[in-house]
Scaffold this active site. Sequence first.
Site, PDB file in Angstrom:
ATOM      1  N   PRO A  87       0.804  -1.224   0.000  1.00 46.42           N
ATOM      2  CA  PRO A  87       0.000   0.000   0.000  1.00 46.42           C
ATOM      3  C   PRO A  87       0.833   1.269   0.000  1.00 46.42           C
ATOM      4  CG  PRO A  87      -0.989  -1.600   1.444  1.00 46.42           C
ATOM      5  CD  PRO A  87       0.323  -2.194   0.997  1.00 46.42           C
ATOM      6  N   CYS A  88       0.420   2.207  -0.849  1.00 46.42           N
ATOM      7  CA  CYS A  88       1.217   3.418  -1.081  1.00 46.42           C
ATOM      8  C   CYS A  88       0.711   4.623  -0.308  1.00 46.42           C
ATOM      9  CB  CYS A  88       1.234   3.739  -2.581  1.00 46.42           C
ATOM     10  SG  CYS A  88      -0.403   4.158  -3.247  1.00 46.42           S
TER      11      CYS A  88
END
Length: 354
Positions: A87-88
Amino acid sequence: MKKGKIFKLGELYCGPGGLACGALNSVSDDGRFKLTHAWANDYHPDTCETYRLNICPDNPKSVYCGDVRDLDIKSLSKIDAFAYGFPCNSFSNVGEHQGIANEKFGQLYWYGIEVLRHFQPQWFMAENVSGIRSAGTNDFQTILQDMRESGYKLVTNLYKAEQYGVPQTRHRVIIVGIRDDIDVEFKVPSPELFKDCDISSRTALEGITEDMPNSECRKLSDTVVRRLSYIKPGQNVWQAEAEGTLPEELRIKTRTKISQIYRKLDPEKPSYTITAAGGGGTFGYHWTDRELTNRERARIQTFPDNYKFVGNYSSVRRQIGMAVPCKLSEVVTTAVLNSFAGIPYESVEANLNE
């Protein structure tokens, strides 16, 4: 000649399957090295259903839907290859940019490290936003060091998707790791191979028909339609305002001048980055006065036309925006497979290697 192999691919944070779609379509130039799906995990129910429907319809139980923190990694089947676009949220330049310090998102990369240490796959591919390089104090180097200490030599590169035949200016860091004890050298595939690709938005969106899945066109308010009518192809609302052509009642009151707000595609250029989140005005707009359909967004992300997304309109839009472009995944994975096959290919120096 090296013996061929079908790598069993495991995936965390799999999203709707953009990375897997590209990877599973990849094959070495001699046809002897390819991949097959083993298992995947994501926490979003619609996303998992999309993945099952398109990637592994004959093995739906291989997609584990739930929080990765509750996933029993050691109980998963053996893999030879691993992929994860962790996840960014905490690494993106949009937002607080907290990096690893973000308790909710910043530490999620570590579950991929656990996979590497437990299964020791022959190679892996990790993907994240370009902002990961500057998040936190020294977070990017910490992540790379954890990968190296898991037993891998790394090639780290900032890929510009539009240079690889993707009709979208999407820039992502991709890390390819080959296990230390394997005598294989991966090199970044050269974008020169794709310099003649037509990546214009016009070409990308040609031939889409209403009977294709996820082709619903969302109805806009009269105010939004009027606002769009004053914005030229390629422009956003701020540019139209600066030109003095936008009536006062159609101007946006917020001073947060995000470039994507009511920005239209330029039909002669690649799309700007398709995103998952955002408020009104950030959903992506055709050069005519309407919002993009989800099928058009999927085309820009290079999903096949028969790729069906599960969920309501906003859920599908989110899934597409979070995905890795299928074609970019295929380009990088094919280079990995050719590396294992010992097949030379045109390459360039990695631009983020130390």
